[in-house]
Design a protein around this motif. Structure first.
Motif, PDB file in Angstrom:
ATOM      1  N   ASP A  10       0.846  -1.193   0.000  1.00 13.74           N
ATOM      2  CA  ASP A  10       0.000   0.000   0.000  1.00 13.74           C
ATOM      3  C   ASP A  10       0.882   1.244   0.000  1.00 13.74           C
ATOM      4  O   ASP A  10       1.451   1.623   1.011  1.00 13.74           O
ATOM      5  CB  ASP A  10      -0.898  -0.011   1.239  1.00 13.74           C
ATOM      6  CG  ASP A  10      -1.936   1.104   1.223  1.00 13.74           C
ATOM      7  OD1 ASP A  10      -1.813   2.029   0.398  1.00 13.74           O
ATOM      8  OD2 ASP A  10      -2.871   1.041   2.048  1.00 13.74           O
ATOM      9  N   MET A  11       0.960   1.900  -1.153  1.00 15.33           N
ATOM     10  CA  MET A  11       1.775   3.096  -1.312  1.00 15.33           C
ATOM     11  C   MET A  11       0.950   4.376  -1.204  1.00 15.33           C
ATOM     12  O   MET A  11       1.515   5.473  -1.201  1.00 15.33           O
ATOM     13  CB  MET A  11       2.469   3.075  -2.683  1.00 15.33           C
ATOM     14  CG  MET A  11       3.322   1.845  -2.943  1.00 15.33           C
ATOM     15  SD  MET A  11       4.634   1.676  -1.726  1.00 15.33           S
ATOM     16  CE  MET A  11       5.461   3.236  -1.895  1.00 15.33           C
ATOM     17  N   SER A  12      -0.353   4.264  -1.142  1.00 16.48           N
ATOM     18  CA  SER A  12      -1.203   5.465  -1.233  1.00 16.48           C
ATOM     19  C   SER A  12      -2.155   5.601  -0.051  1.00 16.48           C
ATOM     20  O   SER A  12      -3.175   6.272  -0.150  1.00 16.48           O
ATOM     21  CB  SER A  12      -2.014   5.434  -2.538  1.00 16.48           C
ATOM     22  OG  SER A  12      -2.856   4.297  -2.590  1.00 16.48           O
ATOM     23  N   GLY A  13      -1.820   4.973   1.063  1.00 14.84           N
ATOM     24  CA  GLY A  13      -2.711   4.988   2.211  1.00 14.84           C
ATOM     25  C   GLY A  13      -2.494   6.186   3.119  1.00 14.84           C
ATOM     26  O   GLY A  13      -1.626   6.162   3.994  1.00 14.84           O
ATOM     27  N   PHE A  14      -3.237   7.235   2.907  1.00 11.44           N
ATOM     28  CA  PHE A  14      -3.151   8.428   3.738  1.00 11.44           C
ATOM     29  C   PHE A  14      -4.392   8.578   4.618  1.00 11.44           C
ATOM     30  O   PHE A  14      -4.300   8.613   5.833  1.00 11.44           O
ATOM     31  CB  PHE A  14      -2.963   9.669   2.866  1.00 11.44           C
ATOM     32  CG  PHE A  14      -1.671   9.660   2.101  1.00 11.44           C
ATOM     33  CD1 PHE A  14      -0.482   9.983   2.719  1.00 11.44           C
ATOM     34  CD2 PHE A  14      -1.643   9.319   0.752  1.00 11.44           C
ATOM     35  CE1 PHE A  14       0.723   9.972   2.031  1.00 11.44           C
ATOM     36  CE2 PHE A  14      -0.453   9.302   0.052  1.00 11.44           C
ATOM     37  CZ  PHE A  14       0.736   9.626   0.690  1.00 11.44           C
ATOM     38  N   LEU A  15      -5.560   8.674   4.000  1.00 12.89           N
ATOM     39  CA  LEU A  15      -6.791   8.843   4.767  1.00 12.89           C
ATOM     40  C   LEU A  15      -7.129   7.561   5.526  1.00 12.89           C
ATOM     41  O   LEU A  15      -7.084   6.460   4.966  1.00 12.89           O
ATOM     42  CB  LEU A  15      -7.951   9.202   3.852  1.00 12.89           C
ATOM     43  CG  LEU A  15      -7.876  10.553   3.110  1.00 12.89           C
ATOM     44  CD1 LEU A  15      -9.141  10.753   2.284  1.00 12.89           C
ATOM     45  CD2 LEU A  15      -7.678  11.693   4.077  1.00 12.89           C
ATOM     46  N   VAL A  16      -7.488   7.713   6.789  1.00  8.41           N
ATOM     47  CA  VAL A  16      -7.865   6.566   7.605  1.00  8.41           C
ATOM     48  C   VAL A  16      -9.073   5.850   6.998  1.00  8.41           C
ATOM     49  O   VAL A  16      -9.129   4.615   6.951  1.00  8.41           O
ATOM     50  CB  VAL A  16      -8.165   7.020   9.046  1.00  8.41           C
ATOM     51  CG1 VAL A  16      -8.682   5.855   9.880  1.00  8.41           C
ATOM     52  CG2 VAL A  16      -6.913   7.620   9.685  1.00  8.41           C
TER      53      VAL A  16
END
Length: 297
Positions: free
Chosen positions: A66-72
């Motif tokens: 997962d390289m794009s997991g920002f928002l919870v």
């Protein structure tokens, strides 16, 4: 390995996909299709949004990176869909997770930031960056148990990455290196290719747990001299530029963030190349006509 990469078409994500293809893994990309849509034309691509990951419900993978997991909210949704559809989930986290910014030698078990009461899980702001990474690590552990790993890194240097891009550009064009941080500012970084290899290793071998994926601590002055040594008669360093690309306090109140203990990662096959090799390859990439991307902040 059947590998799903969330993101994968910019910055570090490109290196992850390149490393996976090099090692003959079967790669699937899941992203919105907005960034470099023509990259990796032979790779299977699922176009979708993290807020609606239903397109993943029909697939199964041995591993996820997962390289794009920002928002919870987004990470929670992806985890729910992939819980029974993947063998291992590796999450790209950050050194921003630690509660202390001054303690020296923090291991992965050091106290982490709390989630602010009432903070939104569907909206991103820079002050929520660290807490969001902590919360995402926690929910992934709750979902996958020992089938997940969190990789905590800070500055990532290499082609297609923005960190230290202004240094590479300056050297390639005979301009002074600009550094608004103090010369004795401690710094840790990792080569994008080394980090990509480590992410892939943890996923393929299903290694659990958090990792401080950083290199050894050095000062910015020492690192700058390594970069300057690559060209003949380099211009001097400008320690008071108009634009601050490091955003590091001069009073040392964030120094501990760059004195992290990386023993656990090294023991689990994190391999780090020499600083001069990273600098040389980045400079060569720019001299070949490439332009470093702008930093995200």
């Amino acid at each position: 390995m059947r590998l799903l990469v969330l993101g994968g078409t910019k910055n570090l994500g490109r290196h992850v996909v390149e490393a996976a293809l090099r090692d003959d893994h079967e790669v699937t990309l899941f992203n919105r299709g907005l960034t470099n849509p023509s990259l990796f034309p032979d790779v299977r691509r699922i176009t979708g949004d993290r807020a609606d990951p239903g397109a993943l419900a029909a697939g199964e993978w041995d591993g996820v990176i997962d390289m794009s997991g920002f928002l919870v909210r987004d990470v929670s949704l992806s985890a729910a869909v992939l819980r029974d559809r993947c063998g291992h989930y590796t999450y790209m986290s950050s050194i921003a997770v630690y509660a202390s910014k001054t303690a020296v030698g923090m291991t992965e078990s050091a106290p982490l930031l709390d989630w602010p009461a009432g903070a939104p899980e569907d909206h991103f702001t820079m002050d929520l960056y660290g807490p969001s990474k902590v919360r995402n690590e926690s929910l992934l552990t709750a979902t996958f148990g020992p089938r997940t790993a969190a990789v905590r890194s800070g500055f990532v240097i290499g082609p297609h990455n923005p960190d230290f891009g202004n240094w590479g550009w300056a050297l390639a064009h005979g301009e002074p290196l600009e550094c608004a941080a103090r010369p004795d500012q401690p710094i840790q970084y990792i080569d994008a290719r080394d980090l990509a290899n480590f992410l892939l290793h943890l996923t393929a071998d299903r290694v659990p747990g958090p990792f401080n994926a950083v290199g050894p601590t050095q000062t910015l002055a020492t690192l700058a001299e390594t970069w300057r040594s690559l060209v003949p008669n380099p211009p001097p360093i400008n320690w008071s530029p108009t634009v601050d690309r490091f955003h590091l306090p001069h009073n040392g109140s964030n120094d501990g963030t760059f004195h992290l203990n990386n023993t656990h990662a090294l023991a689990n096959h994190l391999h780090l190349r020499p600083a001069h090799e990273t600098a040389h390859d980045y400079l060569t990439w720019i001299q070949a006509g490439n332009t470093p991307p702008e930093p995200p902040h």
